[in-house]
Write a protein that holds these residues in place. Structure first.
Motif, PDB file in Angstrom:
ATOM      1  N   CYS A 163      56.553   0.336 -16.957  1.00 29.78           N
ATOM      2  CA  CYS A 163      55.298   1.108 -17.495  1.00 29.78           C
ATOM      3  C   CYS A 163      54.709   0.197 -18.475  1.00 29.78           C
ATOM      4  CB  CYS A 163      56.005   2.444 -18.275  1.00 29.78           C
ATOM      5  SG  CYS A 163      54.673   3.448 -18.996  1.00 29.78           S
ATOM      6  N   ARG A 164      53.794  -0.675 -18.157  1.00 28.57           N
ATOM      7  CA  ARG A 164      53.135  -1.482 -18.757  1.00 28.57           C
ATOM      8  C   ARG A 164      52.539  -1.168 -20.288  1.00 28.57           C
ATOM      9  NH1 ARG A 164      47.980  -4.727 -16.268  1.00 28.57           N
ATOM     10  NH2 ARG A 164      48.215  -6.697 -17.290  1.00 28.57           N
ATOM     11  N   GLN A 165      52.088   0.409 -20.113  1.00 30.25           N
ATOM     12  CA  GLN A 165      51.404   0.430 -21.435  1.00 30.25           C
ATOM     13  C   GLN A 165      52.232   0.823 -22.435  1.00 30.25           C
ATOM     14  OE1 GLN A 165      51.509   2.004 -18.109  1.00 30.25           O
ATOM     15  NE2 GLN A 165      50.347   3.860 -17.949  1.00 30.25           N
ATOM     16  N   ALA A 166      53.427   0.703 -21.996  1.00 28.34           N
ATOM     17  CA  ALA A 166      54.611   0.912 -23.273  1.00 28.34           C
ATOM     18  C   ALA A 166      54.985  -0.125 -24.080  1.00 28.34           C
ATOM     19  CB  ALA A 166      55.742   1.564 -22.495  1.00 28.34           C
TER      20      ALA A 166
ATOM     21  N   ALA B 244      50.077  13.527 -25.541  1.00 27.13           N
ATOM     22  CA  ALA B 244      49.938  12.963 -24.102  1.00 27.13           C
ATOM     23  C   ALA B 244      50.320  11.537 -24.058  1.00 27.13           C
ATOM     24  CB  ALA B 244      48.376  12.997 -24.043  1.00 27.13           C
ATOM     25  N   LYS B 245      50.294  10.586 -25.203  1.00 32.45           N
ATOM     26  CA  LYS B 245      50.639   9.224 -25.040  1.00 32.45           C
ATOM     27  C   LYS B 245      51.480   8.743 -26.088  1.00 32.45           C
ATOM     28  CE  LYS B 245      48.405   4.795 -24.715  1.00 32.45           C
ATOM     29  NZ  LYS B 245      47.239   3.834 -24.545  1.00 32.45           N
ATOM     30  N   GLY B 246      51.312   9.326 -27.242  1.00 30.82           N
ATOM     31  CA  GLY B 246      52.175   8.703 -28.421  1.00 30.82           C
ATOM     32  C   GLY B 246      53.492   8.783 -28.574  1.00 30.82           C
TER      33      GLY B 246
ATOM     34  N   LEU C  52      49.962  -6.829  -1.824  1.00 34.32           N
ATOM     35  CA  LEU C  52      50.256  -7.759  -2.757  1.00 34.32           C
ATOM     36  C   LEU C  52      50.382  -7.060  -4.258  1.00 34.32           C
ATOM     37  CD1 LEU C  52      48.176 -10.631  -1.659  1.00 34.32           C
ATOM     38  CD2 LEU C  52      50.566 -10.202  -1.125  1.00 34.32           C
ATOM     39  N   GLY C  53      51.474  -6.824  -4.802  1.00 35.42           N
ATOM     40  CA  GLY C  53      51.735  -6.570  -6.281  1.00 35.42           C
ATOM     41  C   GLY C  53      52.562  -5.166  -6.311  1.00 35.42           C
ATOM     42  N   GLY C  54      53.279  -5.310  -7.218  1.00 38.67           N
ATOM     43  CA  GLY C  54      54.300  -4.252  -7.206  1.00 38.67           C
ATOM     44  C   GLY C  54      54.227  -3.323  -8.761  1.00 38.67           C
ATOM     45  N   SER C  55      52.983  -2.874  -8.728  1.00 40.68           N
ATOM     46  CA  SER C  55      52.649  -2.073  -9.863  1.00 40.68           C
ATOM     47  C   SER C  55      51.794  -0.646  -9.563  1.00 40.68           C
ATOM     48  CB  SER C  55      51.823  -3.021 -11.062  1.00 40.68           C
ATOM     49  OG  SER C  55      51.589  -2.151 -12.036  1.00 40.68           O
ATOM     50  N   TYR C  56      51.277  -0.290 -10.418  1.00 41.12           N
ATOM     51  CA  TYR C  56      50.465   1.046 -10.052  1.00 41.12           C
ATOM     52  C   TYR C  56      49.548   1.059  -8.621  1.00 41.12           C
ATOM     53  CZ  TYR C  56      51.837   2.459 -14.703  1.00 41.12           C
ATOM     54  OH  TYR C  56      52.733   2.697 -15.631  1.00 41.12           O
ATOM     55  N   GLY C  57      48.709  -0.135  -8.411  1.00 38.36           N
ATOM     56  CA  GLY C  57      47.766  -0.101  -7.236  1.00 38.36           C
ATOM     57  C   GLY C  57      48.706  -0.309  -6.223  1.00 38.36           C
ATOM     58  N   GLY C  58      49.507  -1.477  -6.006  1.00 34.18           N
ATOM     59  CA  GLY C  58      50.435  -1.714  -5.097  1.00 34.18           C
ATOM     60  C   GLY C  58      51.409  -0.489  -4.516  1.00 34.18           C
TER      61      GLY C  58
ATOM     62  N   GLY D 275      42.709  -1.579  -7.867  1.00 39.57           N
ATOM     63  CA  GLY D 275      43.421  -1.724  -9.222  1.00 39.57           C
ATOM     64  C   GLY D 275      42.565  -2.701 -10.083  1.00 39.57           C
ATOM     65  N   ASP D 276      43.229  -3.194 -11.147  1.00 39.36           N
ATOM     66  CA  ASP D 276      42.599  -3.877 -12.005  1.00 39.36           C
ATOM     67  C   ASP D 276      41.991  -5.184 -11.513  1.00 39.36           C
ATOM     68  OD1 ASP D 276      43.309  -2.080 -13.760  1.00 39.36           O
ATOM     69  OD2 ASP D 276      44.335  -3.473 -15.061  1.00 39.36           O
ATOM     70  N   VAL D 277      42.567  -5.675 -10.217  1.00 41.09           N
ATOM     71  CA  VAL D 277      41.947  -7.052  -9.939  1.00 41.09           C
ATOM     72  C   VAL D 277      40.586  -6.831  -8.938  1.00 41.09           C
ATOM     73  CG1 VAL D 277      43.008  -7.041  -7.582  1.00 41.09           C
ATOM     74  CG2 VAL D 277      42.796  -8.974  -8.683  1.00 41.09           C
TER      75      VAL D 277
ATOM     76  N   GLY E 164      46.453  -7.160 -10.042  1.00 38.11           N
ATOM     77  CA  GLY E 164      46.226  -6.797 -11.292  1.00 38.11           C
ATOM     78  C   GLY E 164      45.695  -8.011 -12.292  1.00 38.11           C
ATOM     79  N   THR E 165      46.140  -7.815 -13.506  1.00 34.40           N
ATOM     80  CA  THR E 165      45.816  -8.973 -14.490  1.00 34.40           C
ATOM     81  C   THR E 165      46.925  -9.363 -15.148  1.00 34.40           C
ATOM     82  OG1 THR E 165      45.463  -7.106 -16.000  1.00 34.40           O
ATOM     83  CG2 THR E 165      43.550  -7.934 -14.830  1.00 34.40           C
ATOM     84  N   SER E 166      46.776 -10.559 -15.830  1.00 36.11           N
ATOM     85  CA  SER E 166      47.967 -11.029 -16.900  1.00 36.11           C
ATOM     86  C   SER E 166      47.276 -10.859 -18.124  1.00 36.11           C
ATOM     87  CB  SER E 166      48.392 -12.507 -16.404  1.00 36.11           C
ATOM     88  OG  SER E 166      48.906 -12.386 -15.187  1.00 36.11           O
TER      89      SER E 166
ATOM     90  N   THR F 187      55.657 -14.630  -4.710  1.00 36.77           N
ATOM     91  CA  THR F 187      54.346 -14.799  -5.366  1.00 36.77           C
ATOM     92  C   THR F 187      53.258 -15.054  -4.416  1.00 36.77           C
ATOM     93  OG1 THR F 187      55.330 -15.132  -7.521  1.00 36.77           O
ATOM     94  CG2 THR F 187      53.065 -15.575  -7.321  1.00 36.77           C
ATOM     95  N   ALA F 188      52.264 -14.513  -4.086  1.00 31.74           N
ATOM     96  CA  ALA F 188      51.266 -14.972  -3.163  1.00 31.74           C
ATOM     97  C   ALA F 188      50.621 -16.190  -3.823  1.00 31.74           C
ATOM     98  CB  ALA F 188      50.098 -13.912  -2.904  1.00 31.74           C
ATOM     99  N   THR F 189      50.572 -17.592  -2.706  1.00 35.10           N
ATOM    100  CA  THR F 189      50.240 -18.436  -3.433  1.00 35.10           C
ATOM    101  C   THR F 189      48.824 -18.679  -2.710  1.00 35.10           C
ATOM    102  OG1 THR F 189      51.711 -19.650  -1.882  1.00 35.10           O
ATOM    103  CG2 THR F 189      52.476 -19.488  -4.102  1.00 35.10           C
TER     104      THR F 189
ATOM    105  N   GLY G  13      42.319   1.430 -15.652  1.00 31.63           N
ATOM    106  CA  GLY G  13      43.223   2.103 -16.114  1.00 31.63           C
ATOM    107  C   GLY G  13      43.925   3.011 -15.224  1.00 31.63           C
ATOM    108  N   VAL G  14      45.250   3.105 -15.677  1.00 34.46           N
ATOM    109  CA  VAL G  14      46.245   3.876 -14.493  1.00 34.46           C
ATOM    110  C   VAL G  14      45.535   5.055 -14.146  1.00 34.46           C
ATOM    111  CG1 VAL G  14      48.431   5.074 -14.020  1.00 34.46           C
ATOM    112  CG2 VAL G  14      48.427   2.795 -15.749  1.00 34.46           C
ATOM    113  N   HIS G  15      45.003   6.013 -14.739  1.00 32.94           N
ATOM    114  CA  HIS G  15      44.640   7.175 -14.024  1.00 32.94           C
ATOM    115  C   HIS G  15      43.384   7.010 -13.254  1.00 32.94           C
ATOM    116  CE1 HIS G  15      42.209   6.271 -17.517  1.00 32.94           C
ATOM    117  NE2 HIS G  15      41.082   6.950 -17.236  1.00 32.94           N
TER     118      HIS G  15
END
Ligand SMILES: Cc1cc2nc3c(=O)[nH]c(=O)nc-3n(C[C@H](O)[C@H](O)[C@H](O)COP(=O)(O)OP(=O)(O)OC[C@H]3O[C@@H](n4cnc5c(N)ncnc54)[C@H](O)[C@@H]3O)c2cc1C
Length: 414
Positions: free
Chosen positions: A49-52, A391-393, A9-15, A311-313, A126-128, A90-92, A321-323
């Motif tokens: 890329c949520r960080q962006a 690295a990031k900016g 469940l979840g289509g981001s870094y973890g999933g 992941g964040d959940v 994850g999180t909202s 969406t998992a309900t 964090g992603v790393h």
């Protein structure tokens, strides 16, 4: 011969990472008497890329959109067709006792729910964020709509308030400040009036509380150079209208702080932390901080066998964090492989032993402030502004995400 569903469940870094890792290194070594299918469930058809977001919200010109948003399903065409299924939904409800998950499909015009019985499941939802500008709280269309509304009002905004002195709030304020006001040279940091004054309200006595006070001070100077001022030790107590910044992006807001100050920005952005996406999970499986109670093997012991979170959940990691997530994936998947093999009757060396996650609690945080400056610490060491930019900016980690979404990150079992 049986069919076994491994649901993620979840289509981001973890999933997405878990799905690639399992398809590359776990499914191929399971006995062939059974067929296994990895089902990846995500409300959004794209990963991003949520960080962006603090920069991306300003304009589509900020990043190549095809790198920022990447279709999930095509990244999995490299695997045998019957090993993978993408479900946009969406998992309900997680019925852990009966080992089923209910998914509301997003692709259907009428409400339609699919019940999936699982052999194993990974929760990576994850999180909202409070502000819908800062991530995929729903699907990609919703995020684009929110950005469009924000961009329509931005050129006429005469003042902006960002609530939250953590990295998201500071990055957002820094990006908006530089975009709207330029960097000092156009005005001196203390005396001149920026075109669009931006105020950050933080409950803490310093911004960026994870960093050393001297580094936070440096961040304040960079912010001041782009027209951002900070109100410390104060929280937003009431917002009128109540949905401003959350449901209504383009509303002027009247904010009352707990010290009595009243602010009336044209745009209000609440960047005050995140809430775990756990509404579909029995509260008995949650820890005190609202995350899913997960041990350092990534198992949710209370939910029965082969139920995991990452992941964040998940509750087992303090500094998300992603790393950190990327360091968790090989451990989670090794333990899943072990559990899946044990179920088939394999034992001993063939299944390996449990792997346990140990978190590195040293501070690692980089915070760009506009396109050229930034502050940060890595493993407890202060980073010069140039390194934070490098690295990031430059592109908010966009240079790293292609490998994650495509699965190349997981070419080797580790
Ligand atoms: C503005 C911002 C800036 C950030 N900057 C950085 C940074 O610079 N560096 C860093 O390391 N980290 C950063 N982070 C944190 C980082 O983005 C997260 O750690 C990371 O995205 C977590 O990944 P995840 O896979 O656990 O969950 P998320 O990225 O939160 O993704 C969760 C996924 O689950 C889906 N989902 C939600 N509910 C359901 C459901 N019921 N059913 C199915 N799917 C569901 C969502 O749509 C989403 O696809 C930042 C976060 C924010 C908000």
């Amino acid at each position: 011969m049986g069919h076994k569903n491994i649901v993620i469940l979840g289509g981001s870094y973890g999933g997405i990472s878990t799905a690639h890792y399992l398809l590359r290194h776990v499914i191929p070594v399971l006995p062939t008497e059974d067929t296994y299918q990895v089902l990846l469930v995500s409300p959004s058809s794209q990963a991003m890329c949520r960080q962006a977001c603090p920069r991306a919200m300003i304009s589509d010109e900020m990043f190549p959109q095809e790198k920022l948003f990447v279709d999930i399903a095509p990244s999995f065409e490299q695997y045998p067709k019957d090993h993978f299924r993408f479900i946009q939904g969406t998992a309900t409800q997680l019925d852990h006792n009966n080992r089923s998950i209910y998914v509301q499909l997003n692709t259907s015009t009428v409400p339609e729910t699919e019940k999936i019985e699982f052999h194993a499941i990974v929760i990576a939802t994850g999180t909202s964020t409070t502000s819908p500008l800062l991530g995929l709280n729903r699907d990609e269309l919703y995020l684009h709509q929110q950005w469009a509304t924000f961009r329509a009002v931005l050129p006429t905004a005469k003042s902006i308030v960002v609530a939250g002195g953590g990295p998201s709030g500071i990055e957002t304020a820094g990006e908006l400040g530089e975009f709207l006001n330029g960097r000092s040279g156009c005005f001196t940091s203390k005396t001149a009036t920026p075109k669009v004054p931006i105020t950050v309200v933080t409950g803490g006595s310093q911004i960026l509380p994870a960093l050393r006070p001297a580094i936070a001070k440096k961040a304040e100077k960079y912010l001041s150079d782009v027209g951002v001022t900070i109100i410390k030790n104060a929280r937003v107590k009431t917002v009128t209208p109540s949905g401003a910044g959350i449901d209504i992006i383009d509303s002027k807001a009247t904010l009352t702080l707990d010290d009595g100050t009243i602010l009336t920005p044209d745009i209000y952005i609440p960047a005050t932390g995140v809430s775990p996406n756990t509404g579909f999970i029995d509260s008995a499986l949650l820890s005190n901080n609202g995350r899913v109670e997960t041990d350092n093997t990534f198992r949710i012991e209370k939910a029965g066998p082969r139920v995991y979170a990452v992941g964040d959940v998940a509750s087992n990691v303090q500094n998300t964090g992603v790393h950190v997530i990327l360091s968790c994936i090989p451990i989670l998947c090794a333990n899943m492989k072990r559990d899946l093999l044990l179920y088939t009757g394999k034992e001993g060396v063939a299944v390996g032993s449990d792997r346990v996650f140990k978190e590195d609690l040293r501070t690692s945080q980089m915070v760009p402030i506009g396109r050229n400056k930034g502050v940060g610490e890595a493993m407890g060491y202060q980073l010069p502004s140039f390194l934070v930019w490098l690295a990031k900016g430059r592109d908010y980690w966009l240079w790293t995400t292609a490998n994650v979404w495509s699965g190349k990150q997981w070419a080797k079992e580790s």
